[in-house]
Structure formats: structure tokens, C-alpha cells
Design a protein around this motif. Structure first.
Motif, PDB file in Angstrom:
ATOM      1  N   SER A 245       8.341   2.985  59.896  1.00  0.00           N
ATOM      2  CA  SER A 245       8.193   1.317  60.024  1.00  0.00           C
ATOM      3  C   SER A 245       6.676   1.278  60.214  1.00  0.00           C
ATOM      4  N   SER A 246       6.391  -0.402  60.364  1.00  0.00           N
ATOM      5  CA  SER A 246       4.910  -0.393  60.267  1.00  0.00           C
ATOM      6  C   SER A 246       4.619  -0.643  61.954  1.00  0.00           C
ATOM      7  N   ASP A 247       5.712  -0.299  62.738  1.00  0.00           N
ATOM      8  CA  ASP A 247       5.432  -0.220  64.307  1.00  0.00           C
ATOM      9  C   ASP A 247       4.974   1.380  64.621  1.00  0.00           C
ATOM     10  N   ASN A 248       5.048   2.165  63.569  1.00  0.00           N
ATOM     11  CA  ASN A 248       4.703   3.561  64.195  1.00  0.00           C
ATOM     12  C   ASN A 248       3.628   4.393  63.059  1.00  0.00           C
ATOM     13  N   ILE A 249       3.148   3.505  62.439  1.00  0.00           N
ATOM     14  CA  ILE A 249       2.024   4.220  61.509  1.00  0.00           C
ATOM     15  C   ILE A 249       0.708   3.857  61.751  1.00  0.00           C
ATOM     16  N   GLY A 250       0.285   3.791  62.988  1.00  0.00           N
ATOM     17  CA  GLY A 250      -0.885   3.695  63.513  1.00  0.00           C
ATOM     18  C   GLY A 250      -1.528   2.481  62.644  1.00  0.00           C
ATOM     19  N   LEU A 251      -3.036   3.038  62.021  1.00  0.00           N
ATOM     20  CA  LEU A 251      -3.691   1.994  61.318  1.00  0.00           C
ATOM     21  C   LEU A 251      -3.348   1.913  59.928  1.00  0.00           C
ATOM     22  N   GLY A 252      -2.110   2.445  59.474  1.00  0.00           N
ATOM     23  CA  GLY A 252      -1.766   2.590  57.885  1.00  0.00           C
ATOM     24  C   GLY A 252      -1.346   1.334  57.394  1.00  0.00           C
ATOM     25  N   ALA A 281      -8.897   7.687  60.610  1.00  0.00           N
ATOM     26  CA  ALA A 281      -7.970   6.771  60.294  1.00  0.00           C
ATOM     27  C   ALA A 281      -8.588   5.455  60.036  1.00  0.00           C
ATOM     28  N   THR A 282      -9.543   5.123  60.750  1.00  0.00           N
ATOM     29  CA  THR A 282     -10.143   3.887  60.832  1.00  0.00           C
ATOM     30  C   THR A 282     -10.956   3.668  59.427  1.00  0.00           C
ATOM     31  N   TRP A 283     -11.627   4.655  59.119  1.00  0.00           N
ATOM     32  CA  TRP A 283     -12.764   4.869  58.101  1.00  0.00           C
ATOM     33  C   TRP A 283     -11.702   4.616  56.789  1.00  0.00           C
ATOM     34  N   VAL A 284     -10.813   5.472  56.848  1.00  0.00           N
ATOM     35  CA  VAL A 284      -9.768   5.602  55.680  1.00  0.00           C
ATOM     36  C   VAL A 284      -9.097   4.189  55.399  1.00  0.00           C
ATOM     37  N   GLY A 285      -8.768   3.402  56.608  1.00  0.00           N
ATOM     38  CA  GLY A 285      -8.115   2.239  56.323  1.00  0.00           C
ATOM     39  C   GLY A 285      -9.047   1.051  55.832  1.00  0.00           C
ATOM     40  N   GLY A 286     -10.344   1.262  55.991  1.00  0.00           N
ATOM     41  CA  GLY A 286     -11.204   0.282  55.273  1.00  0.00           C
ATOM     42  C   GLY A 286     -11.887   0.658  53.900  1.00  0.00           C
ATOM     43  N   THR A 287     -11.148   1.653  53.369  1.00  0.00           N
ATOM     44  CA  THR A 287     -11.667   1.768  52.042  1.00  0.00           C
ATOM     45  C   THR A 287     -10.642   1.579  50.920  1.00  0.00           C
ATOM     46  N   GLU A 288      -9.715   0.903  51.390  1.00  0.00           N
ATOM     47  CA  GLU A 288      -8.783   0.414  50.247  1.00  0.00           C
ATOM     48  C   GLU A 288      -8.075   1.597  49.550  1.00  0.00           C
ATOM     49  N   LEU A 289      -7.541   2.676  50.339  1.00  0.00           N
ATOM     50  CA  LEU A 289      -7.000   3.822  49.907  1.00  0.00           C
ATOM     51  C   LEU A 289      -5.838   3.515  48.871  1.00  0.00           C
ATOM     52  N   ALA A 290      -5.800   4.041  47.636  1.00  0.00           N
ATOM     53  CA  ALA A 290      -4.950   3.700  46.460  1.00  0.00           C
ATOM     54  C   ALA A 290      -4.019   4.845  46.378  1.00  0.00           C
ATOM     55  N   ILE A 340       0.110   9.665  52.778  1.00  0.00           N
ATOM     56  CA  ILE A 340      -0.854  10.375  53.430  1.00  0.00           C
ATOM     57  C   ILE A 340      -0.775  10.237  55.043  1.00  0.00           C
ATOM     58  N   SER A 341      -1.188  11.162  55.782  1.00  0.00           N
ATOM     59  CA  SER A 341      -0.937  11.016  57.311  1.00  0.00           C
ATOM     60  C   SER A 341      -2.294  11.784  57.709  1.00  0.00           C
ATOM     61  N   VAL A 342      -2.855  10.954  58.724  1.00  0.00           N
ATOM     62  CA  VAL A 342      -3.897  11.398  59.537  1.00  0.00           C
ATOM     63  C   VAL A 342      -3.705  11.720  61.002  1.00  0.00           C
ATOM     64  N   ASP A 348       0.663  15.403  67.569  1.00  0.00           N
ATOM     65  CA  ASP A 348       0.341  14.133  67.782  1.00  0.00           C
ATOM     66  C   ASP A 348       1.073  12.963  66.990  1.00  0.00           C
ATOM     67  N   ASP A 349       1.089  11.745  67.365  1.00  0.00           N
ATOM     68  CA  ASP A 349       1.488  10.698  66.508  1.00  0.00           C
ATOM     69  C   ASP A 349       0.482  10.596  65.390  1.00  0.00           C
ATOM     70  N   PRO A 350       0.838   9.929  64.391  1.00  0.00           N
ATOM     71  CA  PRO A 350      -0.243   9.371  63.312  1.00  0.00           C
ATOM     72  C   PRO A 350      -1.124   8.499  63.852  1.00  0.00           C
ATOM     73  N   ALA A 351      -2.467   8.859  63.485  1.00  0.00           N
ATOM     74  CA  ALA A 351      -3.556   7.792  63.754  1.00  0.00           C
ATOM     75  C   ALA A 351      -3.410   6.860  62.798  1.00  0.00           C
ATOM     76  N   GLY A 352      -3.115   7.279  61.509  1.00  0.00           N
ATOM     77  CA  GLY A 352      -2.799   6.335  60.454  1.00  0.00           C
ATOM     78  C   GLY A 352      -1.777   6.999  59.335  1.00  0.00           C
ATOM     79  N   PHE A 353      -0.948   6.302  58.642  1.00  0.00           N
ATOM     80  CA  PHE A 353       0.022   6.843  57.721  1.00  0.00           C
ATOM     81  C   PHE A 353       0.320   5.969  56.423  1.00  0.00           C
TER      82      PHE A 353
END
Length: 359
Positions: A245-252, A281-290, A340-342, A348-353
Motif C-alpha cells: 500500500s501507499s503507507d509502506n512504500i517510502g518515497l515510491g 530513493a529521494t533522487w529516484v523519486g525526482g526522476t519520474e521513474l518509468a 523497483i525497491s531501494v 530494512d524497510d524500503p526507502a522507496g518502492f
């Protein structure tokens, strides 16, 4: 040398961490050379990232139509939470009306909570008219958009100008997953049944798989990590009653899931392990990962970002190429779905999924 293939099952650590025992379809860890931005390291095995409840993939029904005019239709899905991240398209369709091409503006959101269709006369397709369509629909909407994404390079200038005077951020991006599913439905179920349909008018630009033929460039330093591996998660984890869910995917972010996929199938993915997980994860989140693509012929693993940019992540050896083939076969079987999971390490929990859809 690359580490040997690792494939293990992992026990549930806690309800909040792993909800069920999962057998991951793990691969050898791909070690990226310093030239590509990753330093060689020892092998690792990967267990499932941590998740709670799941997203919805409810299909919109005709009974959900809440308003219609001669040139517009609004369909709402009350089972999905509205999002302030919208997706739009403005383009001609493979249909002739009174000797002229049918033009449409399509607007939806990332949660597929609504679908708005507006037809335009072919002589009124310009930034001013499109801006008016978007502005009027925003005024009528309960949840206003903060971002509107659009994917067509051919329409970039017109849509970019149309959005520039609105209180919204316009982003040229392939992260228009809800829109892609909708376009596929319309090209499959709607346009062929319309009077004036012309199959010969269907072009690559109409194909929502968003294929671009660009040369991958060197991975930016900000994307450097230590190691990564191909893994798999059951599709059921992303469905109601599952664990994502959106509650546990970090910055993804989570894309919408195509209809009709078997719940017992495995979604293929890539886990990136790095001591700088949050920063990456922060950087990937800003790239519009497709998405992520494995080119088996060129033996490369490529990250797709933005509207048409590609980053070279790795060169694949023989073993890794076999795992990449499984990855691509899994994507194809599920309509391009993959993730993709970082994270910092396997515990550890995903910082971004990111759950993505890329053909």
C-alpha cells in the motif's frame, strides 16, 4: 567474479514487516563496475520488502457515469481515493468524423478514481482551448491537481503552454500508468466500434506502451549504490488483502494494475541495496521513474526515466542475462508490470518502492 545464484525462502519477521512467507525468484546479484557507478561487493540474498494493505484495481463501470454532454463524459470510481496527481492526453484518434480526425482530451488521476473525456473540433486544437478544458474541469473537481503528467513528445509544446498559466505543475513523463491502461481499453474496446474507425490511422504515437529508441547514457553519480538483485513478489501482494500500500512504500509510487491478471502470478522486480538508501530513493523519486528494461541482445540493464531518457545500470554476463530474460518474460506476461525497491539491506524497510508498468 559475480556471486552464484541465490534463491531462498524467508520466514515472516512480524506482521508489519512481512505478512507471509515468500519464495522469491532471486537471481545472482548484479555487481556494477565503478565505471557504471557501482563498486563490486560480496553476494547477498534478498527477502521480501515490507508491506501492509493493498491498492485497488476496480474497473470503472457504466453505472458510474456521473455526467455527460454531447462532447464530454465524466466517469467516477467511488471505490478509489481521489489523487492530486493527474494524467492527461490530447491527441487525434483513429476515427473520422465528417471527414475530419476525432480529437480528444483525456484526463484521469493516478488512482484511476475518475475518467474525463472531452472531444474537440479539429480546428480548435490549440493551447488556449486545451487550457480552458483543463481549467473548467479543475474548477468542477473536489480534489484539485498539484501535478499533471503527459507523455506525448509530439504535443509537448502545446500542452506545456496550456498548463503554464494554471496553478499546477506540468510534467512530461512516462509515469502515466492509469492513462496507459485507459488508452489501451479505448483502442481495444471503444474506437474500433465507432463509426468512422480507420485501423490504418493507428500509429506508434497512439500506442500507450511508450516505446522510445534512445541510447542509454552513463548512470549519474547520485544513483550509485552497492549491489542489486532480480527478485519476485506474488501479484496477490498488490491486490486487496495483500501486503502493498501507499503507507509502506517510502518515497515510491504504485501504478494501477491491469485487469484480468492471475493472482498467483509473480511480479518481477529489482532490489537495489545501498547504505545511502534514503538519498538514492529521494533522487529516484525526482526522476519520474518509468521502468526498468533488460536489453538481452545488447546485454544491458537500463533505467527509464522522464519522457525519453535512459540510464545504463549494468552490463550483463551469461548468468545475469538468463535472470534478465526471466525478468522480461515476467513483465510481458503481466502487461509490463514490475517493481523497483531501494533499501539499505535485506532486513530494512524500503526507502522507496515503485510498482511500474513498462512494455
Amino acid at each position: 567474479e559475480n556471486p552464484a545464484l541465490v534463491c531462498r525462502s524467508f520466514q515472516t519477521a512480524s506482521r508489519m514487516r512481512i505478512l507471509r512467507e515468500l519464495m522469491l525468484l532471486c537471481s545472482s546479484v548484479l555487481l556494477l563496475t565503478p565505471v557504471l557507478g557501482f563498486a563490486p561487493s560480496s553476494s547477498c540474498s534478498k527477502r521480501s520488502p515490507v508491506f501492509g494493505t493493498s491498492c485497488s484495481r476496480t474497473r470503472l463501470r457504466l453505472s458510474d457515469v456521473v455526467s455527460t454532454t454531447t462532447d464530454s463524459v465524466l466517469v467516477k470510481n467511488p471505490e478509489n481515493e481521489p489523487s492530486d496527481e493527474w494524467e492527461m492526453d490530447c491527441y487525434s484518434r483513429p476515427v473520422m468524423v465528417d471527414g475530419k480526425k476525432l480529437w480528444e482530451v483525456l484526463i484521469t488521476d493516478s488512482n484511476n478514481s475518475f475518467r474525463y473525456t472531452k472531444t474537440l473540433p479539429s480546428n480548435q486544437v490549440n493551447s488556449r482551448v486545451v487550457r480552458g478544458v483543463i481549467e473548467d474541469f479543475i474548477d468542477e473537481s473536489d480534489v484539485k491537481p498539484s501535478v499533471i503528467r503527459f507523455f506525448r513528445k509530439a504535443m509537448f509544446n502545446m500542452i506545456n503552454i496550456a498548463l503554464s498559466d494554471l496553478d499546477v505543475t506540468g510534467r512530461a513523463s512516462r509515469c502515466t500508468f492509469s492513462l496507459a491502461s485507459w488508452l489501451e481499453e479505448r483502442h481495444r474496446d471503444v474506437y474500433p466500434k465507432m463509426d468512422g474507425y480507420r485501423e490504418s490511422m493507428v500509429t506508434i504515437g497512439d500506442n500507450p506502451s511508450f516505446l522510445f529508441d534512445n541510447t542509454p547514457v552513463r548512470m549519474p553519480d547520485a544513483l550509485r549504490g552497492e549491489k542489486y538483485a532480480f527478485v519476485g513478489l506474488p501479484l496477490a501482494e498488490f491486490l486487496p488483502g495483500g501486503g502493498v500500500s501507499s503507507d509502506n512504500i517510502g518515497l515510491g509510487r504504485l501504478c494501477t494494475i491491469p485487469e484480468g491478471l492471475p493472482a498467483d502470478a509473480f511480479v518481477q522486480g529489482l532490489v537495489i541495496l545501498t547504505s545511502r538508501a534514503k538519498a538514492l530513493a529521494t533522487w529516484v523519486g525526482g526522476t519520474e521513474l518509468a521502468g526498468m528494461t533488460a536489453d538481452l541482445r545488447k546485454r544491458t540493464l537500463v533505467m527509464e526515466v522522464g519522457l525519453d531518457k535512459q540510464y545504463l545500470m549494468a552490463k550483463l554476463n551469461d548468468v545475469q542475462r538468463q535472470e534478465a530474460a526471466v525478468f522480461e518474460e515476467g513483465k510481458e506476461a503481466l502487461g509490463g508490470l514490475h517493481f523497483i525497491s531501494v533499501q539499505k539491506d535485506e532486513d530494512d524497510d524500503p526507502a522507496g518502492f515503485w510498482l511500474l508498468r513498462r512494455r
